[in-house]
Enzyme design. Structure first.
Site, mmCIF file in Angstrom:
data_model
loop_
_atom_site.group_PDB
_atom_site.id
_atom_site.type_symbol
_atom_site.label_atom_id
_atom_site.label_comp_id
_atom_site.label_asym_id
_atom_site.label_seq_id
_atom_site.Cartn_x
_atom_site.Cartn_y
_atom_site.Cartn_z
ATOM 1 N N ARG A 186 -5.456 5.913 0.509
ATOM 2 C CA ARG A 186 -4.541 4.772 0.580
ATOM 3 C C ARG A 186 -4.845 3.907 -0.629
ATOM 4 O O ARG A 186 -6.009 3.525 -0.833
ATOM 5 C CB ARG A 186 -4.786 3.946 1.852
ATOM 6 C CG ARG A 186 -4.302 4.576 3.140
ATOM 7 C CD ARG A 186 -2.806 4.393 3.333
ATOM 8 N NE ARG A 186 -2.312 5.125 4.477
ATOM 9 C CZ ARG A 186 -2.143 4.616 5.703
ATOM 10 N NH1 ARG A 186 -2.448 3.352 5.941
ATOM 11 N NH2 ARG A 186 -1.666 5.350 6.675
ATOM 12 N N ARG B 135 4.179 0.513 2.321
ATOM 13 C CA ARG B 135 4.307 -0.617 3.248
ATOM 14 C C ARG B 135 3.953 -1.882 2.479
ATOM 15 O O ARG B 135 2.823 -2.065 2.045
ATOM 16 C CB ARG B 135 3.390 -0.462 4.462
ATOM 17 C CG ARG B 135 3.650 -1.550 5.518
ATOM 18 C CD ARG B 135 2.963 -1.268 6.835
ATOM 19 N NE ARG B 135 1.639 -1.822 6.925
ATOM 20 C CZ ARG B 135 1.348 -3.065 7.335
ATOM 21 N NH1 ARG B 135 2.307 -3.897 7.694
ATOM 22 N NH2 ARG B 135 0.085 -3.470 7.387
ATOM 23 N N CYS C 276 0.836 10.700 9.301
ATOM 24 C CA CYS C 276 1.773 10.172 10.300
ATOM 25 C C CYS C 276 3.200 10.217 9.758
ATOM 26 O O CYS C 276 3.459 9.781 8.633
ATOM 27 C CB CYS C 276 1.397 8.737 10.647
ATOM 28 S SG CYS C 276 2.469 8.022 11.898
ATOM 29 N N ARG D 202 3.727 -7.104 12.730
ATOM 30 C CA ARG D 202 2.452 -6.656 13.303
ATOM 31 C C ARG D 202 1.576 -7.883 13.497
ATOM 32 O O ARG D 202 1.876 -8.947 12.959
ATOM 33 C CB ARG D 202 1.711 -5.700 12.352
ATOM 34 C CG ARG D 202 2.393 -4.380 12.144
ATOM 35 C CD ARG D 202 1.578 -3.443 11.261
ATOM 36 N NE ARG D 202 2.252 -2.165 11.110
ATOM 37 C CZ ARG D 202 1.760 -1.119 10.462
ATOM 38 N NH1 ARG D 202 0.557 -1.185 9.905
ATOM 39 N NH2 ARG D 202 2.421 0.006 10.372
ATOM 40 N N ARG E 102 0.841 -1.204 0.000
ATOM 41 C CA ARG E 102 0.000 0.000 0.000
ATOM 42 C C ARG E 102 0.871 1.247 0.000
ATOM 43 O O ARG E 102 2.006 1.236 0.466
ATOM 44 C CB ARG E 102 -0.943 0.006 1.196
ATOM 45 C CG ARG E 102 -0.285 -0.008 2.574
ATOM 46 C CD ARG E 102 0.110 1.360 3.083
ATOM 47 N NE ARG E 102 0.331 1.363 4.514
ATOM 48 C CZ ARG E 102 1.098 2.245 5.127
ATOM 49 N NH1 ARG E 102 1.782 3.153 4.457
ATOM 50 N NH2 ARG E 102 1.219 2.200 6.450
ATOM 51 N N GLU F 169 -6.953 6.995 7.616
ATOM 52 C CA GLU F 169 -5.922 7.803 8.279
ATOM 53 C C GLU F 169 -5.407 8.904 7.343
ATOM 54 O O GLU F 169 -5.177 10.038 7.764
ATOM 55 C CB GLU F 169 -4.767 6.883 8.703
ATOM 56 C CG GLU F 169 -3.576 7.631 9.254
ATOM 57 C CD GLU F 169 -2.517 6.694 9.801
ATOM 58 O OE1 GLU F 169 -2.860 5.596 10.275
ATOM 59 O OE2 GLU F 169 -1.333 7.076 9.754
ATOM 60 N N THR G 69 5.624 8.370 10.261
ATOM 61 C CA THR G 69 6.188 7.052 9.928
ATOM 62 C C THR G 69 5.875 6.660 8.492
ATOM 63 O O THR G 69 6.463 5.722 7.960
ATOM 64 C CB THR G 69 5.616 5.938 10.844
ATOM 65 O OG1 THR G 69 4.203 5.859 10.630
ATOM 66 C CG2 THR G 69 5.907 6.211 12.300
ATOM 67 N N GLU H 139 -1.905 -3.071 12.602
ATOM 68 C CA GLU H 139 -1.138 -2.373 13.619
ATOM 69 C C GLU H 139 -1.825 -2.473 14.981
ATOM 70 O O GLU H 139 -3.059 -2.360 15.068
ATOM 71 C CB GLU H 139 -1.031 -0.894 13.209
ATOM 72 C CG GLU H 139 0.143 -0.200 13.809
ATOM 73 C CD GLU H 139 0.399 1.156 13.161
ATOM 74 O OE1 GLU H 139 -0.458 1.633 12.389
ATOM 75 O OE2 GLU H 139 1.470 1.715 13.439
HETATM 76 P P1 ADP Z 1 -1.832 -0.126 6.918
HETATM 77 O O1 ADP Z 1 -2.268 0.998 7.787
HETATM 78 O O2 ADP Z 1 -0.384 -0.195 6.707
HETATM 79 O O3 ADP Z 1 -2.553 -0.169 5.618
HETATM 80 P P2 ADP Z 1 -2.851 -1.860 9.030
HETATM 81 O O4 ADP Z 1 -1.827 -2.428 9.946
HETATM 82 O O5 ADP Z 1 -3.704 -0.733 9.507
HETATM 83 O O6 ADP Z 1 -2.133 -1.480 7.668
HETATM 84 O O7 ADP Z 1 -3.777 -3.034 8.506
HETATM 85 C C1 ADP Z 1 -4.809 -2.809 7.603
HETATM 86 C C2 ADP Z 1 -5.439 -4.113 7.170
HETATM 87 O O8 ADP Z 1 -4.620 -4.737 6.185
HETATM 88 C C3 ADP Z 1 -5.617 -5.140 8.280
HETATM 89 O O9 ADP Z 1 -6.858 -5.775 8.137
HETATM 90 C C4 ADP Z 1 -4.496 -6.120 8.006
HETATM 91 O O10 ADP Z 1 -4.756 -7.408 8.502
HETATM 92 C C5 ADP Z 1 -4.478 -6.099 6.509
HETATM 93 N N1 ADP Z 1 -3.217 -6.616 5.936
HETATM 94 C C6 ADP Z 1 -1.978 -6.120 6.068
HETATM 95 N N2 ADP Z 1 -1.072 -6.862 5.410
HETATM 96 C C7 ADP Z 1 -1.762 -7.881 4.842
HETATM 97 C C8 ADP Z 1 -1.404 -8.988 4.028
HETATM 98 N N3 ADP Z 1 -0.131 -9.216 3.644
HETATM 99 N N4 ADP Z 1 -2.386 -9.837 3.638
HETATM 100 C C9 ADP Z 1 -3.679 -9.626 3.999
HETATM 101 N N5 ADP Z 1 -4.071 -8.596 4.750
HETATM 102 C C10 ADP Z 1 -3.143 -7.718 5.171
HETATM 103 MG MG MG Z 2 -3.208 1.527 9.480
#
Ligand code: ADP
Ligand code: MG
Length: 297
Positions: free
Chosen positions: A169, A220, A211, A249, A66, A165, A213, A254
């Site tokens: 995204r 990510r 954020c 995570r 993402r 956030e 980060t 997160e």
């Molecule tokens: P971010 O903010 O980096 O997009 P989060 O930690 O807030 O990620 O998670 C957002 C969603 O994405 C959660 O439901 C998480 O389980 C899902 N997720 C993250 N990585 C994977 C992955 N490799 N496969 C499936 N779902 C994922």
């Molecule tokens: Mg997040």
């Protein structure tokens, strides 16, 4: 307060005005000596060198990449008005509706979705929630659920979160460990969408996100990876992650826990390196983790 939109015309302003406070935080998180960022570089799309990481499907459940983006000319979430959020939602939907082929999809508003539909999307790891205390306290959930929602294509391999956030995204994900395919789909979407939308960018910080980060590439790249042996000793797992600049995570994102030895493991650094380098950090690190799991007793 009435001149707030004027003050926030350039989204980088907050990061510059408060740089004495924020630069050390940014340098510490992204492990850089200076807050500066190279130009965007997604790498050679035809020869990325990301062979599927786990051909037998023993370890990697799914792969997700993402990026975050902010609309130029709109403030960060805590000081956005409902009207500005609505405006951003409309703009984004219009741009997303121009996507064709594999990326073509539909928008689902959080305001009209049923609680059951919402929960199913959350359980399947597609949808965001509003349960992060840090984000809530920072004003990230103001006006919730107004002007929030998710766009996705038919097979849910390309998704866009609107006004979670960040303003935006963009997400590419699928089952298995084909990092190259997931990444290429995301790059193709970004390239098409940047023709329609203007994203906030600063030379020092790269793409601007709420954020610190997430600044820079904002990228990510994660796998949901099954490592039951390493999971028995999280200290060892954490050390391998730290040595490879990876971040573990829990399974629901997160601030959540691992379930059944499955972790979400991703690159940690996003600023001070290119998109392609961030992807390589993740790819090489995950290779190490798989090897460590194979070697573990
Ligand atoms: P971010 O903010 O980096 O997009 P989060 O930690 O807030 O990620 O998670 C957002 C969603 O994405 C959660 O439901 C998480 O389980 C899902 N997720 C993250 N990585 C994977 C992955 N490799 N496969 C499936 N779902 C994922
Ligand atoms: Mg997040």
């Amino acid at each position: 307060m009435s001149d707030l939109p004027e003050l926030w015309k350039k989204l980088s302003e907050g990061y510059e005005v408060f740089k004495e406070l924020l630069d050390p935080v940014i340098m510490d998180y992204h492990k850089v000596d200076k807050v500066e960022h190279p130009p965007c570089d997604f790498g050679p799309q035809d020869k990325l060198g990301f062979d599927p990481l786990d051909a037998t499907g023993e370890f990697i459940v799914s792969t997700r990449v993402r990026v975050g983006r902010s609309h130029e000319g709109y403030p960060f979430p805590p000081v956005s008005t409902d009207e500005q959020r609505k405006d951003m939602e409309n703009k984004t939907i219009a741009a997303l509706n121009t996507l064709e082929g594999e990326l073509k999809g539909k928008y689902y508003s959080l305001e009209t979705m049923t609680p059951e539909e919402n929960q199913q999307l959350i359980d399947d790891h597609f949808m965001f929630k509003n349960d992060d205390k840090m984000l809530g306290d920072a004003g990230g959930y103001n006006g919730w659920p107004k002007a929030r929602g998710i766009f996705f294509n038919d097979n849910k391999t390309f998704l866009c979160w609107i006004n979670e956030e960040d303003h935006l995204r963009f997400i590419s994900m699928q089952k298995g460990g084909d990092v190259g395919e997931v990444y290429k789909r995301l790059v193709s979407a970004i390239k098409q969408l940047e023709k329609k939308l203007t994203f906030a960018y600063s030379k020092r910080h790269g793409y601007l996100t709420f954020c610190p980060t997430n600044l820079g590439t904002t990228l990510r790249a994660s796998v949901h990876i099954k490592v039951p042996k390493l999971a028995k000793n999280e200290e060892v797992l954490n050390k391998i992650c730290a040595d490879n600049k990876l971040q573990p995570r829990g399974i629901h994102g997160e601030h959540t826990e691992s379930v059944g030895g499955v972790y979400d493991i991703s690159n940690k650094r996003r600023l001070g390196l290119t998109e392609y380098q961030a992807m390589q950090e993740m790819y090489n690190g995950i290779k190490e983790i798989i090897q460590a799991e194979k070697n573990a007793k």
